[in-house]
Design a protein around this motif. Structure first.
Motif, PDB file in Angstrom:
ATOM      1  N   UNK A   1      -9.827  -2.704  22.906  1.00  0.00           N
ATOM      2  CA  UNK A   1     -11.021  -1.918  22.504  1.00  0.00           C
ATOM      3  C   UNK A   1     -10.999  -1.469  21.050  1.00  0.00           C
ATOM      4  N   UNK A   2      -9.929  -1.816  20.335  1.00  0.00           N
ATOM      5  CA  UNK A   2      -9.770  -1.271  18.973  1.00  0.00           C
ATOM      6  C   UNK A   2      -9.671  -2.406  17.943  1.00  0.00           C
ATOM      7  N   UNK A   3      -9.413  -2.065  16.687  1.00  0.00           N
ATOM      8  CA  UNK A   3      -9.391  -3.083  15.628  1.00  0.00           C
ATOM      9  C   UNK A   3      -8.349  -4.168  15.928  1.00  0.00           C
ATOM     10  N   UNK A   4      -8.642  -5.377  15.447  1.00  0.00           N
ATOM     11  CA  UNK A   4      -7.738  -6.509  15.739  1.00  0.00           C
ATOM     12  C   UNK A   4      -7.461  -7.331  14.481  1.00  0.00           C
ATOM     13  N   UNK A   5      -6.361  -8.066  14.554  1.00  0.00           N
ATOM     14  CA  UNK A   5      -5.999  -9.037  13.484  1.00  0.00           C
ATOM     15  C   UNK A   5      -6.077  -8.485  12.077  1.00  0.00           C
ATOM     16  N   UNK A   6      -5.284  -7.544  11.701  1.00  0.00           N
ATOM     17  CA  UNK A   6      -4.279  -6.892  12.530  1.00  0.00           C
ATOM     18  C   UNK A   6      -4.854  -5.668  13.270  1.00  0.00           C
ATOM     19  N   UNK A   7      -4.162  -5.253  14.315  1.00  0.00           N
ATOM     20  CA  UNK A   7      -4.484  -3.970  14.939  1.00  0.00           C
ATOM     21  C   UNK A   7      -4.001  -2.892  13.958  1.00  0.00           C
ATOM     22  N   UNK A   8      -4.941  -2.102  13.436  1.00  0.00           N
ATOM     23  CA  UNK A   8      -4.612  -1.241  12.304  1.00  0.00           C
ATOM     24  C   UNK A   8      -4.057   0.123  12.728  1.00  0.00           C
ATOM     25  N   UNK A   9      -3.224   0.698  11.872  1.00  0.00           N
ATOM     26  CA  UNK A   9      -2.639   2.023  12.101  1.00  0.00           C
ATOM     27  C   UNK A   9      -2.634   2.781  10.782  1.00  0.00           C
TER      28      UNK A   9
ATOM     29  N   UNK B   1       8.704  -7.065   8.779  1.00  0.00           N
ATOM     30  CA  UNK B   1       8.130  -5.990   7.947  1.00  0.00           C
ATOM     31  C   UNK B   1       6.630  -6.188   7.781  1.00  0.00           C
ATOM     32  N   UNK B   2       6.228  -7.457   7.701  1.00  0.00           N
ATOM     33  CA  UNK B   2       4.811  -7.764   7.518  1.00  0.00           C
ATOM     34  C   UNK B   2       3.982  -7.269   8.712  1.00  0.00           C
ATOM     35  N   UNK B   3       4.620  -7.271   9.874  1.00  0.00           N
ATOM     36  CA  UNK B   3       3.901  -6.862  11.097  1.00  0.00           C
ATOM     37  C   UNK B   3       3.451  -5.393  10.965  1.00  0.00           C
ATOM     38  N   UNK B   4       4.395  -4.484  10.660  1.00  0.00           N
ATOM     39  CA  UNK B   4       3.967  -3.086  10.518  1.00  0.00           C
ATOM     40  C   UNK B   4       3.217  -2.883   9.210  1.00  0.00           C
ATOM     41  N   UNK B   5       3.632  -3.658   8.180  1.00  0.00           N
ATOM     42  CA  UNK B   5       3.035  -3.482   6.849  1.00  0.00           C
ATOM     43  C   UNK B   5       1.549  -3.814   6.846  1.00  0.00           C
TER      44      UNK B   5
ATOM     45  N   UNK C   1      -0.349  -3.793   9.442  1.00  0.00           N
ATOM     46  CA  UNK C   1      -1.027  -2.839  10.320  1.00  0.00           C
ATOM     47  C   UNK C   1      -1.442  -1.595   9.509  1.00  0.00           C
ATOM     48  N   UNK C   2      -0.576  -1.136   8.637  1.00  0.00           N
ATOM     49  CA  UNK C   2      -0.911   0.035   7.809  1.00  0.00           C
ATOM     50  C   UNK C   2      -1.818  -0.320   6.619  1.00  0.00           C
ATOM     51  N   UNK C   3      -1.549  -1.493   6.006  1.00  0.00           N
ATOM     52  CA  UNK C   3      -2.157  -1.754   4.686  1.00  0.00           C
ATOM     53  C   UNK C   3      -3.015  -3.021   4.630  1.00  0.00           C
ATOM     54  N   UNK C   4      -3.113  -3.756   5.713  1.00  0.00           N
ATOM     55  CA  UNK C   4      -3.868  -5.018   5.761  1.00  0.00           C
ATOM     56  C   UNK C   4      -3.540  -5.887   4.526  1.00  0.00           C
ATOM     57  N   UNK C   5      -4.570  -6.349   3.822  1.00  0.00           N
ATOM     58  CA  UNK C   5      -4.371  -7.277   2.693  1.00  0.00           C
ATOM     59  C   UNK C   5      -3.699  -6.626   1.494  1.00  0.00           C
ATOM     60  N   UNK C   6      -3.541  -5.314   1.507  1.00  0.00           N
ATOM     61  CA  UNK C   6      -2.882  -4.649   0.371  1.00  0.00           C
ATOM     62  C   UNK C   6      -1.362  -4.698   0.468  1.00  0.00           C
ATOM     63  N   UNK C   7      -0.857  -5.113   1.637  1.00  0.00           N
ATOM     64  CA  UNK C   7       0.602  -5.105   1.837  1.00  0.00           C
ATOM     65  C   UNK C   7       1.301  -5.974   0.797  1.00  0.00           C
TER      66      UNK C   7
ATOM     67  N   UNK D   1      -4.914   4.328  16.023  1.00  0.00           N
ATOM     68  CA  UNK D   1      -5.770   3.153  16.063  1.00  0.00           C
ATOM     69  C   UNK D   1      -7.012   3.411  15.236  1.00  0.00           C
ATOM     70  N   UNK D   2      -7.718   2.326  14.913  1.00  0.00           N
ATOM     71  CA  UNK D   2      -9.035   2.455  14.296  1.00  0.00           C
ATOM     72  C   UNK D   2     -10.021   1.676  15.159  1.00  0.00           C
ATOM     73  N   UNK D   3     -11.212   2.219  15.352  1.00  0.00           N
ATOM     74  CA  UNK D   3     -12.218   1.575  16.196  1.00  0.00           C
ATOM     75  C   UNK D   3     -13.358   1.092  15.307  1.00  0.00           C
TER      76      UNK D   3
END
Ligand code: FDA
Length: 507
Positions: free
Chosen positions: A442-450, A470-474, A476-482, A356-358
């Motif tokens: 308690x952590x980052x949202x929209x998306x919850x980042x990983x 795929x967009x769901x995990x994508x 989460x890892x890469x936000x707008x870069x996906x 997660x990222x806070x």
């Protein structure tokens, strides 16, 4: 045997055809019957969760010694209609570098591990199969004034690590490993061997954080070395119970650690000690500082006196000694040569991790609720790394790794268990999941980042859900870069040769 003898000879002929004369093809390609096959296959499996009877194994293992061998492996694997897996250090949390649910060939880069250091030019060239320990060791062997910002575990492979970002004690000062790459040699899905100029800036952008196993096989990286002083300082605080001052200290750490001078990195580790109803949650802090102990103490006495760091908690050393010690402490009689040992730091048992990222400090009240759930779930560990510093100054679009300005710290939830408890695997996996689910608010949202280098298949996999899944995990890892990664994938690998449960999908 996966593929029959006919296909086996076709494959060997193809490799022989695409490699220089006098290549020892039988040494390069291991079929299931080859005496070394099992040794090589097992050697880099870092998560014993994927070592079990009946686990999928490759039809062939290829251990290339040059980019031309890698190209032959790609062309012939495609020709045979098999899938491919690429492995550098084998640390993928979900084992995606050495297992697949379709017949596959494993390209294992263990023999591609040359490191060449050019101190005067402030750069180095490192092949993907080298470990971080090997890279750090050879840098220090050639220069006392340079280092490189990458992960803390010496057995991690350069190939997968740089492909997903790569963070460690120097990240607040110099960014990620991926932020310090100048050039690379890549074998593309069509077999073309390209450097930065030939691959173009889109592909060069994608390979620096867009995740391994997606766009091609990176054979070698040219990296920018960073300055380190002759003395650095490590410190470890005494462990503190959360119910005895630890919560206040952790609360303060959240706000201060990401704002400290870039030279200072303070990791918090939260864990449970004691048995059953006597167990309790504790925190300890491990720090790395680019400077002497007296300079460190003066920074801390002004910015974070509550941490109580004193001379007795600190140890000064060269950068390379600190690399070894940050991982497992200073040990009498142990030299830095241990960094060259690919097996030295093998993880204990099977494990599962999530991340997660806070972006906003968590209140004391909520922290106490988190400790309670953590205790109920028992056991496990949370490793928290502060961001800020250089990470705030690099745009989230500069590389595919988007977790930059505004991130206070990352959390890694980690649970490992004894191989004896294999039957309890589900229970252990659920423990991490429960804590992760509780942490949602308690952590980052929209998306919850990983973090893509902490690969987590629970975030979703390619398949029936199509692009949206795929967009769901994508995201989460890469936000707008996906989306940019998807477009690049379409251009460089339109047949989706480099595919896995979490490979970047085609547009
Ligand atoms: P591995 O070989 O398993 O590859 C990982 C992925 O990259 C796979 O998809 C693979 O196919 C692909 N790949 C591998 N080589 C490639 C190549 N040459 N070209 C293209 N794709 C390639 N992370 C971090 O940032 N900081 C840290 O301190 C740590 N610490 C840590 C400790 C331990 C014990 C583990 C197990 C993991 C970490 N990590 C970490 C996470 C680590 O960065 C992540 O698992 C990397 O992807 C591992 O790279 P390897 O080459 O070892 O893995």
């Amino acid at each position: 045997l996966g593929v029959g003898l006919v296909r086996s000879s076709t494959f060997l002929n193809c490799i022989s055809h695409h490699t220089p004369p006098l290549t020892h093809v039988n040494k390069l390609v291991l079929s299931v019957l080859a005496p070394k096959y099992q040794n090589i296959f097992q050697a880099s499996i870092q998560n014993p969760r994927f070592k079990f009877p009946g686990a999928p194994t490759p039809a062939f293992i290829i251990t290339p010694e040059s980019a031309v061998h890698v190209r032959a492996a790609v062309v012939c694997t495609k020709g045979l209609g098999l899938a491919v897996r690429v492995r550098s250090g084998g640390h993928d949390y979900e084992g995606l570098s050495y297992r697949a649910n379709e017949p596959f060939v494993l390209i294992d880069l263990v023999n591609l591990r040359k490191v060449r250091v050019f101190p005067k030019r402030g750069m180095a060239k490192v092949q993907s199969g080298a470990t971080l320990g090997e890279l750090y060791y050879w840098i220090a062997n050639r220069t006392k004034t340079h280092g490189f910002p990458a992960g803390t575990c010496p057995t991690i492979g350069v190939g997968g690590h740089f492909s997903g970002g790569g963070k460690g004690t120097l990240t607040r000062k110099y960014g990620l490993a991926a932020d310090n790459i100048l050039d690379a040699i890549v074998v593309k899905a069509d077999g073309e061997i390209v450097n930065r100029e030939a691959m173009g800036e889109d592909l060069f952008w994608a390979i620096r954080g867009g995740g391994g196993g997606n766009f091609g096989i990176v054979v070698e990286w040219t990296i920018k070395l960073v300055p380190v002083p002759s003395k650095v300082t490590l410190f470890s605080t005494d462990e503190i119970e959360m119910y005895d001052g630890g919560t206040d200290l952790f609360y303060k750490w959240q706000k201060i650690a990401p704002m400290l001078v870039d030279d200072l990195f303070i990791r918090a580790t939260i864990y449970i000690t004691g048995i059953e109803y006597l167990s309790t949650v504790k925190v300890s802090f491990n720090g790395f500082f680019l400077g002497t102990t007296s300079e460190l103490l003066s920074v801390l006495s002004a910015a974070f006196p509550e941490l109580g760091v004193m001379q007795k908690h600190c140890r000064e050393s060269s950068w390379i000694e600190s690399v070894k010690a940050f991982n497992d402490g200073y040990k009498e009689g142990e030299t830095i040569e241990v960094l060259l040992d690919r097996n030295h730091y093998k993880t204990g048992g099977p494990f599962k991790a999530k991340s997660d990222f806070v972006t906003q400090a968590i209140s004391r009240k909520r922290l106490k609720a988190i400790w309670q759930v953590f205790l109920d779930i028992y056991p496990g560990m949370m490793i928290l790394d502060p961001y800020g510093g250089m990470m705030d100054r690099i745009s989230e679009f500069e590389t595919p790794f988007p977790h930059r300005k505004g991130t206070l710290y990352s959390i890694q939830y980690y649970n490992n268990w004894s191989p004896m408890e294999a039957a309890d695997e589900k229970k252990n996996l659920n423990r991490v999941k429960r804590l992760y689910n509780f942490m949602g608010p308690f952590v980052s949202k929209n998306p919850r980042a990983s973090y893509v280098n902490y690969r987590d298949l629970d975030l979703g996999v390619n398949g029936n859900g199509g692009y949206n899944e795929s967009k769901r995990w994508g995201e989460s890892y890469f936000k707008g870069n996906f989306e940019r990664l998807v477009k690049i994938k379409g251009k460089v690998d339109p047949e989706n040769f480099f595919r896995s449960e979490q490979s970047i999908p085609l547009p």
